[in-house]
Enzyme design. Structure first.
Site, PDB file in Angstrom:
ATOM      1  N   SER A 162      81.367  44.900 105.936  1.00  0.00           N
ATOM      2  CA  SER A 162      82.859  44.850 105.995  1.00  0.00           C
ATOM      3  C   SER A 162      83.253  43.657 104.971  1.00  0.00           C
ATOM      4  O   SER A 162      84.355  43.387 104.758  1.00  0.00           O
ATOM      5  CB  SER A 162      83.237  44.737 107.066  1.00  0.00           C
ATOM      6  OG  SER A 162      82.747  43.701 107.897  1.00  0.00           O
TER       7      SER A 162
ATOM      8  N   ASP B 218      71.421  43.221 101.928  1.00  0.00           N
ATOM      9  CA  ASP B 218      71.220  41.655 102.541  1.00  0.00           C
ATOM     10  C   ASP B 218      70.900  40.559 101.532  1.00  0.00           C
ATOM     11  O   ASP B 218      69.808  41.210 100.645  1.00  0.00           O
ATOM     12  CB  ASP B 218      70.242  41.929 103.721  1.00  0.00           C
ATOM     13  CG  ASP B 218      70.352  40.376 104.637  1.00  0.00           C
ATOM     14  OD1 ASP B 218      71.305  40.388 105.288  1.00  0.00           O
ATOM     15  OD2 ASP B 218      69.435  39.563 104.638  1.00  0.00           O
TER      16      ASP B 218
ATOM     17  N   PHE C 255      82.598  34.915  94.551  1.00  0.00           N
ATOM     18  CA  PHE C 255      82.669  34.426  95.880  1.00  0.00           C
ATOM     19  C   PHE C 255      81.159  33.737  96.407  1.00  0.00           C
ATOM     20  O   PHE C 255      80.481  33.774  95.456  1.00  0.00           O
ATOM     21  CB  PHE C 255      82.802  35.707  96.812  1.00  0.00           C
ATOM     22  CG  PHE C 255      81.966  36.601  96.724  1.00  0.00           C
ATOM     23  CD1 PHE C 255      80.967  36.657  97.989  1.00  0.00           C
ATOM     24  CD2 PHE C 255      81.742  37.861  95.796  1.00  0.00           C
ATOM     25  CE1 PHE C 255      79.837  37.987  97.628  1.00  0.00           C
ATOM     26  CE2 PHE C 255      80.783  38.722  95.579  1.00  0.00           C
ATOM     27  CZ  PHE C 255      79.891  38.658  96.640  1.00  0.00           C
TER      28      PHE C 255
ATOM     29  N   TYR D 217      78.331  31.414  96.813  1.00  0.00           N
ATOM     30  CA  TYR D 217      77.999  30.397  96.178  1.00  0.00           C
ATOM     31  C   TYR D 217      77.985  30.286  94.616  1.00  0.00           C
ATOM     32  O   TYR D 217      77.492  29.427  93.817  1.00  0.00           O
ATOM     33  CB  TYR D 217      76.504  30.216  96.526  1.00  0.00           C
ATOM     34  CG  TYR D 217      76.139  29.984  98.031  1.00  0.00           C
ATOM     35  CD1 TYR D 217      76.086  28.683  98.496  1.00  0.00           C
ATOM     36  CD2 TYR D 217      75.651  31.072  98.727  1.00  0.00           C
ATOM     37  CE1 TYR D 217      75.771  28.472  99.970  1.00  0.00           C
ATOM     38  CE2 TYR D 217      75.432  30.923 100.070  1.00  0.00           C
ATOM     39  CZ  TYR D 217      75.476  29.665 100.693  1.00  0.00           C
ATOM     40  OH  TYR D 217      75.587  29.600 102.165  1.00  0.00           O
TER      41      TYR D 217
END
Length: 208
Positions: A8, A70, A152, A154
């Protein structure tokens, strides 16, 4: 064939949908209510599979193809941190900005203005055909000065190898060619197309 994203995170959703623009893609929260997934794996691969399995089970749709990402950044001078903890480096409920500023402080505590670093992306695919996972990497360095508003996480402190600008400064079309996530998604596309082909073949045999 409906592809469902097990995330999300708005930044990830936007990036993945752009990269899979020629396919029908939905964040899982468009289909069911969002729920907490405990990511207690020891690697990016394990956590990606945990998320994909959880969403696939919750959907209750055997025909869905769920993909989960991930990803994170590993900084050499910090011994590979934050690694799999990149999204929660700043603590429980930390924002992207909190995580970024903590990493900057960690570099300063080491007395370093920069360090070699790399991004890793693991993309898991779960469907009735089985499970798989692919990886992509992007190498470069991180610094203590934030540059650019594009992106967005780092991105404002990460400079890809061979470039003078951070990901926060580079144009989107340039970033797509460098991105760890785009590299992993290119491999994931191949697996998704294989699933589609298998289903087409199965459907053809069923009608004969």
């Amino acid at each position: 064939m409906r592809i469902v994203l097990a995330t999300s995170n708005k930044g990830k959703v936007r990036e993945i949908i752009e990269l899979l623009h020629d396919r029908e893609v939905f964040p899982y929260t468009d289909l069911i209510e969002g729920f907490e997934i405990i990511e207690d794996g020891a690697t990016f691969k394990e956590n990606a599979l945990i998320k994909a399995r959880a969403v696939y089970a919750a959907l209750g749709d055997a025909e869905a193809v769920v993909i989960a990402d991930d990803s994170g950044i590993s900084v050499d001078i910090l011994g590979g941190a934050p690694g799999i903890y990149s999204a929660r480096y700043g603590g429980e409920g930390a924002s992207d900005r909190d995580n970024l500023l903590k990493l900057v402080e960690a570099l300063k505590e080491k007395g370093a203005e920069c360090s070699d670093a790399h991004y890793t992306a693991a993309i898991a695919i779960v469907s009735k055909e089985g499970e798989s996972c692919v990886h992509g990497w992007m190498h470069g360095s991180v610094g203590t000065i934030l540059k650019g508003e594009n992106g967005f996480g780092y991105d404002p402190i990460f400079t890809p190898a061979g470039y003078a600008q951070t990901l926060g400064e580079l144009a989107n079309d340039v970033k797509k060619g460098l991105s760890h996530r785009s590299k992993a998604l290119e491999l994931a596309k191949i697996l998704i197309d294989q699933i589609k082909f298998l289903r087409t073949q199965t459907g053809s045999l069923a009608t004969k």
